[in-house]
Design a protein around this motif. Sequence first.
Motif, PDB file in Angstrom:
ATOM      1  N   VAL A 122       3.847   9.540 -18.767  1.00 50.92           N
ATOM      2  CA  VAL A 122       3.409   8.338 -18.069  1.00 50.92           C
ATOM      3  C   VAL A 122       4.433   8.028 -16.980  1.00 50.92           C
ATOM      4  O   VAL A 122       5.639   8.019 -17.245  1.00 50.92           O
ATOM      5  CB  VAL A 122       3.271   7.142 -19.030  1.00 50.92           C
ATOM      6  N   ASN A 123       3.939   7.788 -15.767  1.00 52.14           N
ATOM      7  CA  ASN A 123       4.791   7.472 -14.622  1.00 52.14           C
ATOM      8  C   ASN A 123       4.412   6.103 -14.064  1.00 52.14           C
ATOM      9  O   ASN A 123       3.233   5.722 -14.083  1.00 52.14           O
ATOM     10  CB  ASN A 123       4.629   8.521 -13.514  1.00 52.14           C
ATOM     11  N   LEU A 124       5.399   5.383 -13.546  1.00 52.18           N
ATOM     12  CA  LEU A 124       5.165   4.073 -12.951  1.00 52.18           C
ATOM     13  C   LEU A 124       5.727   4.038 -11.528  1.00 52.18           C
ATOM     14  O   LEU A 124       6.756   4.659 -11.237  1.00 52.18           O
ATOM     15  CB  LEU A 124       5.827   2.970 -13.779  1.00 52.18           C
ATOM     16  N   ARG A 125       5.019   3.319 -10.636  1.00 54.52           N
ATOM     17  CA  ARG A 125       5.461   3.133  -9.265  1.00 54.52           C
ATOM     18  C   ARG A 125       5.379   1.642  -8.924  1.00 54.52           C
ATOM     19  O   ARG A 125       4.452   0.938  -9.340  1.00 54.52           O
ATOM     20  CB  ARG A 125       4.568   3.893  -8.273  1.00 54.52           C
ATOM     21  N   GLY A 126       6.332   1.150  -8.134  1.00 54.65           N
ATOM     22  CA  GLY A 126       6.304  -0.221  -7.664  1.00 54.65           C
ATOM     23  C   GLY A 126       6.929  -0.315  -6.287  1.00 54.65           C
ATOM     24  O   GLY A 126       7.894   0.393  -5.987  1.00 54.65           O
ATOM     25  N   ALA A 127       6.356  -1.169  -5.419  1.00 54.60           N
ATOM     26  CA  ALA A 127       6.877  -1.316  -4.069  1.00 54.60           C
ATOM     27  C   ALA A 127       6.600  -2.726  -3.567  1.00 54.60           C
ATOM     28  O   ALA A 127       5.617  -3.365  -3.961  1.00 54.60           O
ATOM     29  CB  ALA A 127       6.246  -0.293  -3.134  1.00 54.60           C
ATOM     30  N   TYR A 128       7.480  -3.189  -2.688  1.00 53.12           N
ATOM     31  CA  TYR A 128       7.297  -4.483  -2.038  1.00 53.12           C
ATOM     32  C   TYR A 128       7.553  -4.296  -0.547  1.00 53.12           C
ATOM     33  O   TYR A 128       8.581  -3.739  -0.140  1.00 53.12           O
ATOM     34  CB  TYR A 128       8.251  -5.534  -2.595  1.00 53.12           C
ATOM     35  N   THR A 129       6.607  -4.748   0.280  1.00 46.31           N
ATOM     36  CA  THR A 129       6.715  -4.597   1.731  1.00 46.31           C
ATOM     37  C   THR A 129       6.994  -5.944   2.376  1.00 46.31           C
ATOM     38  O   THR A 129       6.259  -6.916   2.161  1.00 46.31           O
ATOM     39  CB  THR A 129       5.423  -4.005   2.317  1.00 46.31           C
ATOM     40  N   LEU A 130       8.053  -5.981   3.141  1.00 44.93           N
ATOM     41  CA  LEU A 130       8.447  -7.167   3.886  1.00 44.93           C
ATOM     42  C   LEU A 130       8.027  -6.984   5.334  1.00 44.93           C
ATOM     43  O   LEU A 130       8.508  -6.075   6.027  1.00 44.93           O
ATOM     44  CB  LEU A 130       9.957  -7.378   3.791  1.00 44.93           C
ATOM     45  N   ASP A 131       7.102  -7.822   5.802  1.00 50.23           N
ATOM     46  CA  ASP A 131       6.642  -7.736   7.189  1.00 50.23           C
ATOM     47  C   ASP A 131       7.662  -8.355   8.123  1.00 50.23           C
ATOM     48  O   ASP A 131       8.122  -9.484   7.913  1.00 50.23           O
ATOM     49  CB  ASP A 131       5.296  -8.444   7.343  1.00 50.23           C
ATOM     50  N   ARG A 132       8.014  -7.594   9.154  1.00 50.28           N
ATOM     51  CA  ARG A 132       8.944  -8.081  10.163  1.00 50.28           C
ATOM     52  C   ARG A 132       8.346  -7.856  11.542  1.00 50.28           C
ATOM     53  O   ARG A 132       7.483  -6.988  11.729  1.00 50.28           O
ATOM     54  CB  ARG A 132      10.284  -7.348  10.066  1.00 50.28           C
ATOM     55  N   SER A 133       8.808  -8.586  12.518  1.00 54.15           N
ATOM     56  CA  SER A 133       8.258  -8.466  13.870  1.00 54.15           C
ATOM     57  C   SER A 133       8.518  -7.096  14.478  1.00 54.15           C
ATOM     58  O   SER A 133       7.729  -6.600  15.280  1.00 54.15           O
ATOM     59  CB  SER A 133       8.850  -9.555  14.775  1.00 54.15           C
ATOM     60  N   ASP A 134       9.641  -6.462  14.113  1.00 58.75           N
ATOM     61  CA  ASP A 134       9.965  -5.157  14.663  1.00 58.75           C
ATOM     62  C   ASP A 134       9.595  -4.013  13.726  1.00 58.75           C
ATOM     63  O   ASP A 134      10.057  -2.887  13.901  1.00 58.75           O
ATOM     64  CB  ASP A 134      11.452  -5.077  15.004  1.00 58.75           C
ATOM     65  N   GLY A 135       8.771  -4.280  12.713  1.00 62.14           N
ATOM     66  CA  GLY A 135       8.291  -3.228  11.828  1.00 62.14           C
ATOM     67  C   GLY A 135       8.512  -3.549  10.367  1.00 62.14           C
ATOM     68  O   GLY A 135       9.499  -4.209  10.013  1.00 62.14           O
ATOM     69  N   PRO A 136       7.606  -3.114   9.484  1.00 65.39           N
ATOM     70  CA  PRO A 136       7.727  -3.438   8.064  1.00 65.39           C
ATOM     71  C   PRO A 136       8.847  -2.660   7.377  1.00 65.39           C
ATOM     72  O   PRO A 136       9.205  -1.554   7.781  1.00 65.39           O
ATOM     73  CB  PRO A 136       6.363  -3.014   7.499  1.00 65.39           C
ATOM     74  N   VAL A 137       9.395  -3.275   6.322  1.00 65.53           N
ATOM     75  CA  VAL A 137      10.390  -2.629   5.470  1.00 65.53           C
ATOM     76  C   VAL A 137       9.858  -2.653   4.039  1.00 65.53           C
ATOM     77  O   VAL A 137       9.420  -3.700   3.549  1.00 65.53           O
ATOM     78  CB  VAL A 137      11.751  -3.349   5.545  1.00 65.53           C
ATOM     79  N   THR A 138       9.876  -1.497   3.375  1.00 67.86           N
ATOM     80  CA  THR A 138       9.347  -1.383   2.018  1.00 67.86           C
ATOM     81  C   THR A 138      10.450  -0.952   1.061  1.00 67.86           C
ATOM     82  O   THR A 138      11.136   0.054   1.307  1.00 67.86           O
ATOM     83  CB  THR A 138       8.188  -0.367   1.950  1.00 67.86           C
ATOM     84  N   LEU A 139      10.631  -1.697  -0.006  1.00 65.85           N
ATOM     85  CA  LEU A 139      11.521  -1.323  -1.103  1.00 65.85           C
ATOM     86  C   LEU A 139      10.669  -0.751  -2.225  1.00 65.85           C
ATOM     87  O   LEU A 139       9.631  -1.329  -2.571  1.00 65.85           O
ATOM     88  CB  LEU A 139      12.309  -2.535  -1.596  1.00 65.85           C
ATOM     89  N   PHE A 140      11.065   0.379  -2.797  1.00 70.64           N
ATOM     90  CA  PHE A 140      10.223   1.020  -3.807  1.00 70.64           C
ATOM     91  C   PHE A 140      11.046   1.586  -4.950  1.00 70.64           C
ATOM     92  O   PHE A 140      12.241   1.875  -4.803  1.00 70.64           O
ATOM     93  CB  PHE A 140       9.364   2.125  -3.176  1.00 70.64           C
ATOM     94  N   LEU A 141      10.378   1.747  -6.081  1.00 67.31           N
ATOM     95  CA  LEU A 141      10.998   2.295  -7.286  1.00 67.31           C
ATOM     96  C   LEU A 141       9.970   3.152  -8.000  1.00 67.31           C
ATOM     97  O   LEU A 141       8.807   2.757  -8.145  1.00 67.31           O
ATOM     98  CB  LEU A 141      11.452   1.164  -8.214  1.00 67.31           C
ATOM     99  N   LYS A 142      10.357   4.355  -8.429  1.00 69.26           N
ATOM    100  CA  LYS A 142       9.453   5.201  -9.209  1.00 69.26           C
ATOM    101  C   LYS A 142      10.148   5.650 -10.483  1.00 69.26           C
ATOM    102  O   LYS A 142      11.315   6.069 -10.464  1.00 69.26           O
ATOM    103  CB  LYS A 142       8.933   6.389  -8.400  1.00 69.26           C
ATOM    104  N   LEU A 143       9.448   5.492 -11.576  1.00 72.08           N
ATOM    105  CA  LEU A 143       9.938   5.857 -12.901  1.00 72.08           C
ATOM    106  C   LEU A 143       9.027   6.945 -13.453  1.00 72.08           C
ATOM    107  O   LEU A 143       7.843   6.711 -13.687  1.00 72.08           O
ATOM    108  CB  LEU A 143       9.926   4.642 -13.827  1.00 72.08           C
TER     109      LEU A 143
END
Length: 625
Positions: A575-596
């Motif tokens: 079993v694998n898990l993935r999670g990510a959060y995307t922060l919208d910014r004016s100069d482009g999005p930034v995504t933090l992610f984790l995979k287990l």
Amino acid sequence: MNKVVVCAMTLFGMWDVTAIAADSMLNDTVSLKDVVVSAPYKTTVELTPLTVTTVTASTIEKSGESSLLPVLQNQVPGLFVSERGFAGYGVSGGAAGSVSIRGVGQGNKVLFMIDGQPQWAGVFGHALSDTYVANGVERVEIVRGPSSLLYGSNAMGGSVNIITRRAVADGINGRGQAMFGSFNTQKFRTGISYRKGRFGATASGQLDRSNGNRKGSDFWLANEYLQLYYTLDRNWQVGSNVTMTQTKAHNPGTLQEPLESMWTDIFRGTASVYVHDNYGVANGGVQAYISWGGAHTVDDGWSVGEEPTDYLFHSHDYNMGVTAFQTIHPWEAGDISAGIDFVHWGGSTWNSPKADPGMRDDRFKEYENEIAGYVMVQQGFFDNLLDVNAGVRLQHSSQYGNVWVPQAGFIVKPTDGSSVKFSWGKGFRAPNLRELYLYPPHNPDLRPERLWNYEVELRQKALGGHLDMGVSFYFIDGKDMIQTQRVDGRPRNMNVGRFINKGFEIDASYLINSRWHVMANYSYLHTDAEVLYAPKNKLFARVGYIPGQWDFSAEAVSIWGLLTGGPEKSDYAMVNLRGAYTLDRSDGPVTLFLKLDNINNKHYEITYGCPMPGFTMMGGVDFRF
């Protein structure tokens, strides 16, 4: 038997999920009619009645993988990849990365391409698994079944075309990614594209390093990619691309036979130039390419307690050619595709003493030439209710002479959203230079391996296209497999092997609404031969949930009936898990992610004596501008 029942219940239970009012969302794996071909490929995949899966950039990015092979294994039923550890596949003795489709694959029977350019080692004929990276990839088209009509040798069991990303938006656009995780693993990727008027350029790079899950399994990889194109007018485009990969992989051997200081140092390059035309009633192009391996070096290592080896093995190889192709639409619902291919491939090998690497012993050097022509015709009837397809290829080699490759099939669309495909065709693989001329079992009189493939696919879309499900049945009759036999007391490669593979594959995806989506695939393989790294049963399922800027997913992987080269078959489930959060910014999005991965900490082997890691974790950041 219980596992088969559970698998069937999982898939069909998913198909019966009650529909919820849905918003539009792109699927991660797309069907044939969603594929848009915008680069100079021999034909659109719609012209082939074979079973095709397209894996998009979205799926690749969400996987968190830097290698394409784990993504393809999960997304494509019937496709399996051998592994020996956490990072890297390697080459030479003890290498992994063998890709099979429907049990056909060992000995490079699945052709990998980058933008239509064949990718395989010219001397030993093996695939180049560490070079198939996610860097700069737009999508991957996988044909399950012989593709020798279009691509000739090595497309015996299927083909994988890695299509690179092009600059499509005006101005400068870029992205970067950094990942860190288990076993001191570090992965970095960056890319930038530029488009102004008729000119476009893309450049990207990737760097991976890991200590591996076993002592002595360190891995390092660097990949660079550059693509340029210029649109001359509305009908003509010219372009070029270059890809280079450097790897160094250490191999500790197996638990039963450990090795000291076994490593490979590899450099691969591929380059092409093309001219593409598109006049509506006709489109095609000419492409010249070269794939080369420069100064590959291998230290075969030595067994624990023995004297160190005093030599290094070296090889150089190349695979170059020219292909010209054109598809015309001479009348309503009719298409005719034709082309000519020329390929020149070969290479050399030698040993050198470690004390004086500049010295060389007797050098092996050989090459082969191949030329081929093909034609394929498709005609639609009754407002495209029925499409009939047929084609033939004649390939001539300086070694084995002529090979005819026929293929035929049809597609019936009885209702909106439903289709039935049938295809019959031949696939073949030419003997490589090692089998023909190198080492004691060699035999210069070998003939190509060949198979006949028969398959039927049923596919249905429902609920406004949000539910897509299909099932495929196949029968494969393989002949003239190259095997080593004792002849007059000596080993000799001979065309004596045969096999029959048959089975079925099920896949389904359901977009419930803008937040929830599920997909799964299952494949069953029955073979009358002992085939390594081709599981009898393979199941993958994924559930995704996207609430706003969050993106969560859970995956289940189950394999059973896998021959690893050991005394017992391997069965495992993870079993694998993935999670990510995307922060919208004016100069482009930034995504933090984790995979287990493997959160149930399952211990298993794919290659006998090479334990795979238990629970692993990777996390990082992705940004765009």
